[in-house]
Design a protein around this motif. Structure first.
Motif, PDB file in Angstrom:
ATOM      1  N   ILE A 210       1.058  -1.158   0.083  1.00 22.35           N
ATOM      2  CA  ILE A 210      -0.047   0.022  -0.147  1.00 22.35           C
ATOM      3  C   ILE A 210       0.899   1.176  -0.284  1.00 22.35           C
ATOM      4  O   ILE A 210       1.993   1.137   0.875  1.00 22.35           O
ATOM      5  CB  ILE A 210      -0.984  -0.110   1.362  1.00 22.35           C
ATOM      6  N   SER A 211       0.756   2.022  -0.848  1.00 27.96           N
ATOM      7  CA  SER A 211       1.328   3.456  -0.797  1.00 27.96           C
ATOM      8  C   SER A 211       1.264   4.246   0.462  1.00 27.96           C
ATOM      9  O   SER A 211       0.122   4.394   0.861  1.00 27.96           O
ATOM     10  CB  SER A 211       0.741   4.248  -1.840  1.00 27.96           C
ATOM     11  N   GLU A 212       2.317   4.512   1.012  1.00 26.07           N
ATOM     12  CA  GLU A 212       2.380   5.253   2.242  1.00 26.07           C
ATOM     13  C   GLU A 212       2.297   6.636   2.309  1.00 26.07           C
ATOM     14  O   GLU A 212       3.156   7.262   1.453  1.00 26.07           O
ATOM     15  CB  GLU A 212       3.692   4.701   3.178  1.00 26.07           C
ATOM     16  N   ASP A 217       1.266  10.475  10.502  1.00 24.85           N
ATOM     17  CA  ASP A 217       0.077  10.274  11.359  1.00 24.85           C
ATOM     18  C   ASP A 217      -0.490   8.801  11.547  1.00 24.85           C
ATOM     19  O   ASP A 217       0.090   7.938  11.335  1.00 24.85           O
ATOM     20  CB  ASP A 217      -0.908  11.295  10.725  1.00 24.85           C
ATOM     21  N   GLU A 218      -1.682   8.938  12.122  1.00 24.19           N
ATOM     22  CA  GLU A 218      -2.323   7.383  12.486  1.00 24.19           C
ATOM     23  C   GLU A 218      -2.341   6.895  11.206  1.00 24.19           C
ATOM     24  O   GLU A 218      -2.197   5.697  11.312  1.00 24.19           O
ATOM     25  CB  GLU A 218      -3.597   7.554  13.288  1.00 24.19           C
ATOM     26  N   ILE A 219      -2.862   7.529  10.193  1.00 30.11           N
ATOM     27  CA  ILE A 219      -3.020   6.825   8.681  1.00 30.11           C
ATOM     28  C   ILE A 219      -1.822   6.076   8.243  1.00 30.11           C
ATOM     29  O   ILE A 219      -1.620   5.133   7.778  1.00 30.11           O
ATOM     30  CB  ILE A 219      -3.651   7.579   7.572  1.00 30.11           C
ATOM     31  N   GLY A 220      -0.757   7.127   8.386  1.00 33.19           N
ATOM     32  CA  GLY A 220       0.614   6.300   8.103  1.00 33.19           C
ATOM     33  C   GLY A 220       1.198   5.280   8.803  1.00 33.19           C
ATOM     34  O   GLY A 220       1.693   4.225   8.183  1.00 33.19           O
ATOM     35  N   GLN A 221       0.836   5.384  10.063  1.00 29.74           N
ATOM     36  CA  GLN A 221       1.226   4.378  11.028  1.00 29.74           C
ATOM     37  C   GLN A 221       0.502   2.936  10.434  1.00 29.74           C
ATOM     38  O   GLN A 221       1.002   1.943  10.687  1.00 29.74           O
ATOM     39  CB  GLN A 221       0.983   4.578  12.538  1.00 29.74           C
ATOM     40  N   LEU A 222      -0.713   3.025  10.221  1.00 29.77           N
ATOM     41  CA  LEU A 222      -1.748   2.013   9.870  1.00 29.77           C
ATOM     42  C   LEU A 222      -1.093   1.339   8.474  1.00 29.77           C
ATOM     43  O   LEU A 222      -1.090   0.364   8.407  1.00 29.77           O
ATOM     44  CB  LEU A 222      -3.106   2.394   9.744  1.00 29.77           C
ATOM     45  N   THR A 223      -0.747   2.377   7.591  1.00 25.37           N
ATOM     46  CA  THR A 223      -0.408   1.899   6.442  1.00 25.37           C
ATOM     47  C   THR A 223       1.016   1.190   6.447  1.00 25.37           C
ATOM     48  O   THR A 223       1.088  -0.143   5.948  1.00 25.37           O
ATOM     49  CB  THR A 223      -0.203   3.111   5.280  1.00 25.37           C
ATOM     50  N   SER A 225       1.920  -0.335   9.258  1.00 22.61           N
ATOM     51  CA  SER A 225       1.837  -1.675  10.017  1.00 22.61           C
ATOM     52  C   SER A 225       1.069  -2.812   9.177  1.00 22.61           C
ATOM     53  O   SER A 225       1.514  -3.885   9.132  1.00 22.61           O
ATOM     54  CB  SER A 225       0.741  -1.619  11.199  1.00 22.61           C
ATOM     55  N   ILE A 226       0.194  -2.372   8.082  1.00 24.21           N
ATOM     56  CA  ILE A 226      -0.416  -3.197   7.064  1.00 24.21           C
ATOM     57  C   ILE A 226       0.886  -3.772   6.284  1.00 24.21           C
ATOM     58  O   ILE A 226       0.889  -5.085   5.988  1.00 24.21           O
ATOM     59  CB  ILE A 226      -1.448  -2.711   6.391  1.00 24.21           C
ATOM     60  N   ASN A 227       1.665  -2.841   5.757  1.00 26.56           N
ATOM     61  CA  ASN A 227       2.808  -3.112   4.861  1.00 26.56           C
ATOM     62  C   ASN A 227       3.667  -4.247   5.687  1.00 26.56           C
ATOM     63  O   ASN A 227       4.396  -4.995   4.814  1.00 26.56           O
ATOM     64  CB  ASN A 227       3.599  -1.778   4.372  1.00 26.56           C
ATOM     65  N   GLU A 228       4.227  -3.967   6.704  1.00 28.82           N
ATOM     66  CA  GLU A 228       4.763  -4.836   7.479  1.00 28.82           C
ATOM     67  C   GLU A 228       4.401  -6.215   7.777  1.00 28.82           C
ATOM     68  O   GLU A 228       4.974  -7.145   7.633  1.00 28.82           O
ATOM     69  CB  GLU A 228       5.235  -4.074   9.075  1.00 28.82           C
ATOM     70  N   LEU A 229       2.874  -6.190   8.050  1.00 30.30           N
ATOM     71  CA  LEU A 229       2.332  -7.351   8.185  1.00 30.30           C
ATOM     72  C   LEU A 229       2.304  -8.218   6.764  1.00 30.30           C
ATOM     73  O   LEU A 229       2.435  -9.409   6.776  1.00 30.30           O
ATOM     74  CB  LEU A 229       0.639  -7.342   8.568  1.00 30.30           C
TER      75      LEU A 229
END
Length: 459
Positions: A210-212, A217-223, A225-229
């Motif tokens: 997913i493009s970071e 911010d929280e959206i960046g951290q969520l992105t 985290s999903i990419n790391e997952l």
């Protein structure tokens, strides 16, 4: 019924804001009402002070300091905000009153005089604010002076303010809800984009990300985290595919040997010695397959295991017994060394630690010269207790130090020399060490043997 997330956000924010606006409106109305009443009460106080010095009761008879003041126009005509005056005796009987009262009488209440406060009451068809003071003669109360001022204009002003607030309140709530819903929708657009992109990623394109966003911010951290997952899932899937491929290969080889041996046996009659030799070969192949399957099952149990129960363990006694038992089972010299003279206590799962050390000792025995002992050593450092398994083998090439813990990996020179093994022992050791919170490390150089070290966290 499921409600969209933006609707829930809009409703919650609207309810909170509605409560805040309601409190503000109540405060506005309360302050306006208090200000109006204070202004009227101040006018009443001024009128009271003015007339208190002009009117006297002497033996039940009203006397004026300035008669013309009492007869002035403000008390005889109906004005915009007229002042109503009435004089009563101690029992509340009217003695005189201003002409603008007409047939009406002001309210009499002796308690109000003592409290020196104003109150609102009905006077005919209109509301008034009234005060009441006691008239004295030579220090003795003779009667009461009642004064009132119209509250009608103030009441109309307060009613209009209340009506305006009540009309605007729902309009503000509706517009606020629509605005909140729009802003909530705009706020979750990045999340919707993340959902859409995530839904497009399958097993076939697990390498996509997913493009970071630039902001952290929280959206960046969520992105992230999903990419790391996704990265961990991709690596796990690759390991699973590699594991399946290696396991199939490792099992196919002994099965082929076993099939070939049996086919040779049935082609023609053979002597008892030949049958015995082929059967021994087949049994040896079966034993290797059984050992391989046991290790595969052990590795699978490690990967699916839950949190291990840790208990206090005295390390020196445990390792000394393990060294003696391994020496007897393997018929090899296993030397135990303790670098400290006091007991070492750790928190560990005994069965897990024994499985780790069994694999390390078997590897050390397998790769060491028979004339040299395998060393099992323990001690304490600044970080905590440690265990070392030292062998005298040919060592490990530096480029292979990280790969030796991968399932089915074996060095080429070990395979060429015909050293038996499946490449699963160290993989099991690594998994168990990770589950137990033990730090696993290795030091090795070609030609000088290897040292596998287990560092335990501080108890």
């Amino acid at each position: 019924m499921k409600t969209a997330y933006k609707e829930r956000i809009a409703r919650r924010l609207t309810w909170v804001t509605a409560l805040i606006i309601l409190v503000v409106f109540v405060l506005i109305y309360g302050v306006a009402r208090l200000t109006v009443i204070q202004n009227i009460d101040r006018d009443l106080q001024l009128e009271t002070e003015k007339h208190q010095d002009q009117i006297f009761l002497v033996n039940g008879e009203i006397r004026f300091l300035h008669k013309d003041e009492w007869e002035e126009m403000e008390h005889s005509q109906i004005q915009l905000n007229p002042i109503f005056i009435e004089i009563v005796d101690l029992e509340g009987n009217s003695m005189d009153r201003s002409p603008n009262l007409r047939e009406n009488h002001l309210s009499f209440s002796p308690e109000k005089s003592r409290k020196n406060e104003a109150w609102t009451q009905k006077l005919g068809a209109q509301e008034v604010r009234q005060r009441q003071i006691t008239l004295y003669n030579d220090g003795k109360p003779e009667g009461y002076l009642l004064l009132a001022k119209s509250f009608q204009d103030a009441r109309e002003l307060l009613d209009n303010l209340r009506n305006v607030l009540l009309i605007f309140y729902p309009m503000i709530l509706v517009s606020l809800f629509l605005t909140m819903r729009y802003l909530a929708g705009k706020s979750i657009e990045p999340i919707q984009q993340i959902i859409a992109k995530t839904n497009q990623i399958t097993q076939k394109n697990l390498n996509e990300r997913i493009s970071e966003p630039e902001l952290n911010d929280e959206i960046g951290q969520l992105t992230r985290s999903i990419n790391e997952l996704l990265g961990r899932l991709e690596q796990s899937l690759k390991r699973e595919k590699q594991f399946t491929s290696d396991a199939s290969h490792e099992l196919r080889t002994p099965l082929s040997v076993l099939r070939g041996t049996l086919e040779v046996l049935i082609r023609k009659s053979r002597t008892p010695d030949e049958y015995e030799q082929k059967i021994k070969t087949a049994l040896g192949t079966i034993d290797r397959m059984s050992a391989l399957i046991d290790q595969l099952l052990a590795l699978a149990r490690v990967e699916s295991s839950k949190n291990l129960v840790k208990e206090e363990l005295e390390l020196i006694t445990f390792l000394e017994e393990l060294a003696d038992q391994t020496a007897n089972d393997q018929q090899r010299e296993v030397s135990f060394q303790s670098l400290v003279t006091v007991p070492i206590y750790i928190k560990a799962n005994e069965k897990t630690l024994q499985m780790i050390l069994d694999n390390l000792l078997q590897n050390a025995i397998k790769y060491s010269e028979k004339t040299f002992p395998v060393i099992l050593r323990t001690g304490k450092s600044e970080q905590g207790a440690f265990i070392e398994v030292v062998d005298s083998g040919k060592g490990i090439d530096q480029e292979n130090l990280e790969q030796i813990f991968d399932p089915f990996f074996r060095e080429k020179k070990a395979v060429d020399e015909g050293i038996p093994g499946s490449g699963l022992g160290l993989a099991i050791v690594k998994k168990l060490a990770q589950e137990s919170g033990i730090q696993l490390s290795v030091q090795s150089n070609p030609g000088s043997g290897s040292v596998f070290r287990l560092d335990f966290p501080q108890s």
